[in-house]
Design a protein around this motif. Structure first.
Motif, PDB file in Angstrom:
ATOM      1  N   ALA A 161       4.961   3.964 -13.108  1.00 29.91           N
ATOM      2  CA  ALA A 161       4.915   5.292 -12.488  1.00 29.91           C
ATOM      3  C   ALA A 161       3.668   6.055 -12.917  1.00 29.91           C
ATOM      4  N   ASP A 162       3.319   5.957 -14.193  1.00 33.21           N
ATOM      5  CA  ASP A 162       2.131   6.645 -14.710  1.00 33.21           C
ATOM      6  C   ASP A 162       0.861   6.070 -14.087  1.00 33.21           C
ATOM      7  N   THR A 163       0.817   4.737 -13.970  1.00 35.08           N
ATOM      8  CA  THR A 163      -0.358   4.100 -13.374  1.00 35.08           C
ATOM      9  C   THR A 163      -0.506   4.484 -11.914  1.00 35.08           C
ATOM     10  N   HIS A 164       0.630   4.518 -11.200  1.00 40.80           N
ATOM     11  CA  HIS A 164       0.551   4.895  -9.785  1.00 40.80           C
ATOM     12  C   HIS A 164       0.090   6.341  -9.633  1.00 40.80           C
ATOM     13  N   ALA A 165       0.581   7.229 -10.489  1.00 40.34           N
ATOM     14  CA  ALA A 165       0.167   8.629 -10.421  1.00 40.34           C
ATOM     15  C   ALA A 165      -1.344   8.756 -10.642  1.00 40.34           C
ATOM     16  N   PHE A 166      -1.856   8.009 -11.622  1.00 38.40           N
ATOM     17  CA  PHE A 166      -3.300   8.033 -11.899  1.00 38.40           C
ATOM     18  C   PHE A 166      -4.081   7.477 -10.709  1.00 38.40           C
ATOM     19  N   ALA A 167      -3.635   6.332 -10.174  1.00 37.16           N
ATOM     20  CA  ALA A 167      -4.340   5.705  -9.055  1.00 37.16           C
ATOM     21  C   ALA A 167      -4.302   6.596  -7.818  1.00 37.16           C
ATOM     22  N   ALA A 168      -3.157   7.214  -7.555  1.00 40.02           N
ATOM     23  CA  ALA A 168      -3.028   8.085  -6.391  1.00 40.02           C
ATOM     24  C   ALA A 168      -3.927   9.313  -6.532  1.00 40.02           C
ATOM     25  N   LYS A 169      -4.078   9.802  -7.754  1.00 39.78           N
ATOM     26  CA  LYS A 169      -4.973  10.929  -7.993  1.00 39.78           C
ATOM     27  C   LYS A 169      -6.408  10.553  -7.650  1.00 39.78           C
ATOM     28  N   VAL A 170      -6.850   9.383  -8.129  1.00 37.78           N
ATOM     29  CA  VAL A 170      -8.207   8.919  -7.825  1.00 37.78           C
ATOM     30  C   VAL A 170      -8.363   8.692  -6.325  1.00 37.78           C
ATOM     31  N   ALA A 171      -7.307   8.158  -5.694  1.00 40.75           N
ATOM     32  CA  ALA A 171      -7.354   7.865  -4.260  1.00 40.75           C
ATOM     33  C   ALA A 171      -7.446   9.128  -3.412  1.00 40.75           C
ATOM     34  N   SER A 172      -7.071  10.276  -3.991  1.00 42.50           N
ATOM     35  CA  SER A 172      -7.110  11.534  -3.237  1.00 42.50           C
ATOM     36  C   SER A 172      -8.508  12.133  -3.171  1.00 42.50           C
ATOM     37  N   TRP A 173      -9.422  11.646  -4.023  1.00 47.10           N
ATOM     38  CA  TRP A 173     -10.776  12.181  -4.007  1.00 47.10           C
ATOM     39  C   TRP A 173     -11.569  11.626  -2.824  1.00 47.10           C
ATOM     40  N   SER A 174     -12.752  12.179  -2.605  1.00 47.16           N
ATOM     41  CA  SER A 174     -13.635  11.730  -1.530  1.00 47.16           C
ATOM     42  C   SER A 174     -13.974  10.243  -1.684  1.00 47.16           C
ATOM     43  N   ARG A 175     -13.767   9.470  -0.620  1.00 45.32           N
ATOM     44  CA  ARG A 175     -14.092   8.036  -0.662  1.00 45.32           C
ATOM     45  C   ARG A 175     -15.563   7.817  -0.964  1.00 45.32           C
ATOM     46  N   GLY A 176     -16.429   8.590  -0.274  1.00 44.21           N
ATOM     47  CA  GLY A 176     -17.860   8.427  -0.501  1.00 44.21           C
ATOM     48  C   GLY A 176     -18.264   8.786  -1.916  1.00 44.21           C
ATOM     49  N   VAL A 187       0.855  -1.193   0.000  1.00 48.56           N
ATOM     50  CA  VAL A 187       0.000   0.000   0.000  1.00 48.56           C
ATOM     51  C   VAL A 187       0.889   1.240   0.000  1.00 48.56           C
ATOM     52  N   GLN A 188       0.592   2.162  -0.905  1.00 48.16           N
ATOM     53  CA  GLN A 188       1.333   3.417  -0.991  1.00 48.16           C
ATOM     54  C   GLN A 188       0.392   4.509  -1.480  1.00 48.16           C
ATOM     55  N   ASP A 189       0.377   5.637  -0.794  1.00 47.73           N
ATOM     56  CA  ASP A 189      -0.469   6.779  -1.186  1.00 47.73           C
ATOM     57  C   ASP A 189      -1.938   6.394  -1.292  1.00 47.73           C
ATOM     58  N   LYS A 190      -2.412   5.577  -0.344  1.00 51.98           N
ATOM     59  CA  LYS A 190      -3.804   5.122  -0.293  1.00 51.98           C
ATOM     60  C   LYS A 190      -4.161   4.176  -1.437  1.00 51.98           C
ATOM     61  N   VAL A 191      -3.144   3.697  -2.154  1.00 46.91           N
ATOM     62  CA  VAL A 191      -3.343   2.775  -3.272  1.00 46.91           C
ATOM     63  C   VAL A 191      -2.776   1.408  -2.887  1.00 46.91           C
ATOM     64  N   ALA A 192      -3.600   0.368  -2.975  1.00 40.53           N
ATOM     65  CA  ALA A 192      -3.144  -1.001  -2.744  1.00 40.53           C
ATOM     66  C   ALA A 192      -2.765  -1.621  -4.085  1.00 40.53           C
ATOM     67  N   TRP A 193      -1.576  -2.212  -4.135  1.00 37.58           N
ATOM     68  CA  TRP A 193      -1.109  -2.914  -5.333  1.00 37.58           C
ATOM     69  C   TRP A 193      -1.121  -4.412  -5.061  1.00 37.58           C
ATOM     70  N   ALA A 194      -1.867  -5.159  -5.856  1.00 42.38           N
ATOM     71  CA  ALA A 194      -1.850  -6.628  -5.802  1.00 42.38           C
ATOM     72  C   ALA A 194      -1.188  -7.096  -7.096  1.00 42.38           C
ATOM     73  N   THR A 195       0.019  -7.648  -6.982  1.00 43.32           N
ATOM     74  CA  THR A 195       0.804  -8.011  -8.163  1.00 43.32           C
ATOM     75  C   THR A 195       0.907  -9.523  -8.295  1.00 43.32           C
ATOM     76  N   LEU A 196       0.386 -10.054  -9.380  1.00 43.78           N
ATOM     77  CA  LEU A 196       0.498 -11.490  -9.659  1.00 43.78           C
ATOM     78  C   LEU A 196       1.976 -11.806  -9.862  1.00 43.78           C
ATOM     79  N   VAL A 234      -7.041   2.402   2.514  1.00 41.77           N
ATOM     80  CA  VAL A 234      -6.917   2.079   1.094  1.00 41.77           C
ATOM     81  C   VAL A 234      -8.137   2.630   0.359  1.00 41.77           C
ATOM     82  N   HIS A 235      -7.898   3.451  -0.651  1.00 45.32           N
ATOM     83  CA  HIS A 235      -8.992   4.046  -1.417  1.00 45.32           C
ATOM     84  C   HIS A 235      -9.113   3.474  -2.828  1.00 45.32           C
TER      85      HIS A 235
END
Length: 252
Positions: free
Chosen positions: A186-201, A7-16, A46-47
């Motif tokens: 890096a690009d995917t994490h930046a996108f995911a972290a951006k989404v994770a920064s928004w309101s959870r609800g 988990v990093q920046d409210k983003v959980a990574w599950a890597t096969l 985790v968001h």
């Protein structure tokens, strides 16, 4: 470890993590993903969830060697894991991103389509090679894929069995973003972290509203949107965001 989890920046990574088999999916992978969904669901920190692969593949699909030696009962158990996973990912009230780092075939594409958004590395290839083996898709793919790219294209992919390039997949809407291989993670994490920064609800209701609308009539969709919009307005996160916006405007 079959699935790496961090988990990093409210983003959980599950890597096969079975690169020597191109992340061919077996029961351990599928039950591991079910455990990941449960962990993400119950972790308030985790968001967003990202599912990715190690090496040259996201996943080339079901493990053919294991499948060949399976009994009817064992095969049914494995198939049921796919069905459960698609239900759990859809019900998860957090966005799920499939990060397609390479080959995404068969069951791998099924898992990708279970996710809410698909992004791809430029070298990725996506396809359904089930037909030559005499199989039909599972994991809800016949329902999901045609809602992503349309009925005709979906059936053509299933019948043709030829993989698509990442560029072609983006053209038809199967993936929504393609990034150069060296920048992909890096690009995917930046996108995911951006989404994770928004309101959870807000994100939870956005996901639920889009899925609800995909299966409902127009009037029911309007009612669902109105309900969710009011719930968002009433939330503490949205009230604070509105106050912050007004305060920032007053300073300009």
């Amino acid at each position: 470890m079959t699935i790496e989890y961090k988990v990093q920046d409210k983003v959980a990574w599950a890597t096969l993590n079975r690169p020597e088999a191109l992340n061919a999916l077996n029961d351990e992978h599928l039950t591991g993903l079910l455990e990941v969904v449960d962990k993400v669901r119950n972790d308030a920190d985790v968001h967003v969830l990202v599912i990715c692969g190690t090496g040259r593949a996201f996943s080339v699909g079901g493990d053919i060697k294991e499948m060949h030696g399976s009994t009817d009962e064992q095969f049914h158990v494995t198939a049921n894991y796919y069905q459960r996973l698609t239900q759990e990912l859809r019900a998860l009230d957090k966005p799920v991103i499939a990060a397609l780092n390479g080959l995404t075939l068969g069951g791998g594409l099924e898992v990708a389509c279970m996710c809410d958004v698909r992004v791809a590395a430029a070298s990725a290839k996506l396809g359904l090679p089930d037909a030559p083996l005499g199989f039909s898709p599972t994991g809800g793919l016949t329902f999901l894929l045609q809602r992503i790219i349309g009925f005709g294209r979906s059936l053509h992919m299933a019948l043709d069995a030829e993989p698509l390039s990442a560029a072609e997949a983006e053209r038809i809407g199967l993936v929504t973003r393609v990034t150069a291989d060296e920048e992909f993670l890096a690009d995917t994490h930046a996108f995911a972290a951006k989404v994770a920064s928004w309101s959870r609800g807000g994100m939870a209701r956005t996901k639920a509203a889009f899925y609800g609308a995909s299966e409902a009539g127009f009037e029911d969709t309007l009612a669902l949107e109105a309900r969710f919009d009011l719930e968002c307005f009433q939330s503490a996160e949205t009230r604070q965001a509105l106050a912050d916006f007004v305060a920032s405007r007053k300073k300009t």
